[in-house]
Each structure stands twice: as structure tokens, then as C-alpha cells.
Design an enzyme around this catalytic site. Structure first.
Site, short mmCIF file in Angstrom:
data_model
loop_
_atom_site.label_atom_id
_atom_site.label_comp_id
_atom_site.label_asym_id
_atom_site.label_seq_id
_atom_site.Cartn_x
_atom_site.Cartn_y
_atom_site.Cartn_z
N HIS A 1 0.83 -1.23 0.00
CA HIS A 1 0.00 0.00 0.00
C HIS A 1 0.86 1.27 0.00
O HIS A 1 0.32 2.37 -0.16
CB HIS A 1 -0.93 0.03 1.22
CG HIS A 1 -1.88 -1.12 1.28
ND1 HIS A 1 -2.75 -1.43 0.25
CD2 HIS A 1 -2.10 -2.06 2.24
CE1 HIS A 1 -3.46 -2.50 0.58
NE2 HIS A 1 -3.08 -2.91 1.77
ZN LIG Z 1 -3.70 -7.52 2.85
#
Ligand SMILES: [Zn+2]
Length: 319
Positions: free
Chosen positions: A126
Site C-alpha cells: 500500500h
Molecule cells: Zn492484505
């Protein structure tokens, strides 16, 4: 006993002991040693990335913002970070994550040398140039891609990222939006974090897991197999980064999927078989999945791959 180190990277300081959250790495390491295939000396130990490496994958503004506990609280999603001294958060959380980031790069270099490499950590999918999120601070996948392309241009010109963590890998997707040297396959639960529409447009081969059937073993394995085989055929990668998150296992509170242990073993085997049979080096990163049972499942899967494809024999490591 092993005469040569295996291309597996681990450091005792990977473990974030702070919230008792991350015994995962330590337990995987222990299970691998208990198998009898490895000793404590079989693993490579990484160093953290240099400041220049970090500046290559993150803006100065973002790196400076990591000096703020409020920022870290948002990325780590742990509510009481702002109440702790920053030096403590840095030592207990950021330093292990930095070391794991260095471990991802080392495992990738070992993969190039040996055909395969595994970091017993990393997979912070992320994090991207301008931000972090979802417990990911440093963009280790982006750093691998950049290092491989720039340091080994004669060997690596087309990188495939196979992201099978339950969450969308919006970090590397934002960093390599429409980059024709990078092919991204991402199979993820469409209904959970981060639902990043902008990043979605840069997934080359999305496998949207939208219906309950797709989150169960058979349909899931069929879907990822056809996506992987077709992508290999079309893109012909010469390096594979496998983000092998195990938060798609049944019972995971974040992944909300339903895969069995057996499906995880088959999934990892499928990815490795495809890379190995095409002669493409593959590096595996562990990414998400923090249930108690995961460490045993991950180590069983690593041992399964090693045995099935004779990976230790291939690099001259015997026990
Ligand atoms: Zn994950």
C-alpha cells in the site's frame, strides 16, 4: 547440514514486538529450522536500505512526515501511537519495517542469482511515492522494481508483479501506472480497503474477487491460474515479484475471504511452477495475514515449494 546459505532472507529484528502482533516472522523462521532442512546459519541477513534508496522511492515530504506520530498513527492504524514517544515508535516499528524493506531487495538479488528468493517479511504493497497506508510505510516492491531495472538492465527489462494478498496493491499500482516495463496482476477482494479507483486503472490484469464463489478455493484457483498463464504468455517477464499475502485465508478479520490452507499451498505452488518452468527468477514476499495459524501454513507452503521443485538441490545446498 547445509553447506551453503539458502536464498531466504530473515533477521531477528524483523519482529515488531510492540503490540505482540508480529510473532509471524519469528515463528516461520522457527518452523523452517524445525523441518531439519535449515540451520540458524542457512538464512541471509539484510541491511536497511540507504537514505538514497529511500529517496528514490519516496518524496522528501513523505519521508519527513514520518517524524510525526500523527502521520504514523494514520498509516499503522493503531490508535495510541500519538501517545508514545516518537523514538520508541521508530525503534519498535519503523526500524523492523526498514530492515524488511532491505530484506525484500536482498531476496530479489538472490532470486536473480539463484532463480528464486524469499523474504520472510516485506510486501508493503500500500506504500507509494507520496504516502503510506494499511500498515505499509516503505514501498519495498517499488524499490525492488527500480533496483532490478537499473542495476541489472541486461537481465531484467520486464517485471511482473503478482499480487495475491487479499487487498488491492495500490502502492505499486500508483508507482508504475501505465509503465510498459511492469505488468501487474492483482487478485483482491473488491469490497475491502483500499478501494483505490485511481490505482485500479494501472492493474494490467485485474482479478476482481467480487462474488462469494470467487473467494473459495476452486473458483479462486481457476481465476488466478488463467490470469497468470495468459499474462506470462503475453508479457514474457524476465523477473517476477510475488506478493504472497495470506490474509485471504478463512477466518482472517481483514481479508474477508474464505481460502483453505490447501488452497494457499496450491496457489503458491502454481505461481512458483509458472515462473520456474519458464526459467524466470521469482522473489516471494509475505505481505499481510496475521492470524496465529498463518506462520505454520506459510512455512509448510515454503517447504512444499522447495521439495516439489527441488529448489535446494538446484543451488547446491544440501542437508
Ligand atoms: Zn492484505
Amino acid at each position: 547440514m547445509a553447506t551453503k546459505k539458502a536464498p531466504i532472507v530473515y533477521h531477528p529484528s524483523y519482529n515488531i514486538t510492540f503490540w505482540n502482533l508480529e510473532k509471524k516472522y519469528k515463528n516461520i523462521h522457527r518452523f523452517l529450522i524445525e523441518s531439519g532442512l535449515f540451520t540458524i546459519n542457512s538464512f541471509h541477513e539484510p541491511s536497511p536500505p540507504t537514505p538514497l534508496d529511500l529517496e528514490d522511492v519516496h518524496s522528501k515530504q513523505y519521508l519527513d512526515s514520518l517524524n510525526s506520530n500523527a502521520k504514523l498513527q494514520r498509516i499503522l492504524e493503531v490508535p495510541f501511537v500519538t501517545m508514545l514517544p516518537h523514538s520508541l515508535v521508530k525503534k519498535k516499528v519503523l526500524e523492523p519495517m526498514l530492515l524488511q524493506t532491505g530484506g525484500s531487495v536482498l531476496a530479489a538479488e538472490l532470486a536473480l542469482e539463484n532463480g528464486w528468493g524469499i523474504n520472510l517479511g516485506g510486501g508493503f504493497h500500500h506504500a507509494h511515492y507520496n504516502d503510506g497506508g494499511g500498515f505499509c510505510v516503505y514501498a519495498d516492491i517499488t524499490l525492488i522494481v527500480k533496483k532490478m531495472l537499473s542495476n541489472y538492465p541486461d537481465k531484467v527489462s520486464r517485471v511482473m508483479i503478482i499480487d495475491l494478498d487479499a487487498h488491492q496493491g495500490n502502492g505499486h499500482e500508483r508507482d508504475f501506472a501505465h509503465d510498459n516495463k511492469v505488468h501487474i496482476i492483482d487478485a483482491f477482494n473488491f469490497h475491502i480497503y483500499p478501494q483505490d479507483r485511481y490505482a485500479y486503472s494501472s492493474i494490467t490484469t485485474p482479478v476482481r474477487l467480487t462474488t462469494p464463489e470467487l473467494k473459495k478455493d476452486e473458483k479462486y484457483l481457476q481465476s488466478i491460474q488463467s490470469a497468470i498463464l495468459q499474462s506470462f504468455h503475453e508479457f514474457r517477464p524476465n523477473f517476477v515479484i510475488y506478493n504472497a499475502g495470506t490474509d485471504c485465508l478463512e477466518g482472517d478479520p481483514l481479508g474477508s475471504m474464505n481460502l483453505s490452507k490447501d488452497a494457499i499451498l496450491k496457489r503458491d505452488e502454481l505461481v512458483f511452477r509458472t515462473a520456474i518452468s519458464n526459467g524466470v527468477p521469482i522473489v516471494m514476499l509475505l505481505s499481510g495475514g496475521y492470524q496465529k495459524k498463518n506462520a505454520e501454513i506459510i512455512s509448510t507452503s515454503i517447504l512444499n515449494i522447495i521439495n516439489k521443485f527441488g529448489l535446494l538441490e538446484k543451488i547446491g545446498t544440501s542437508n
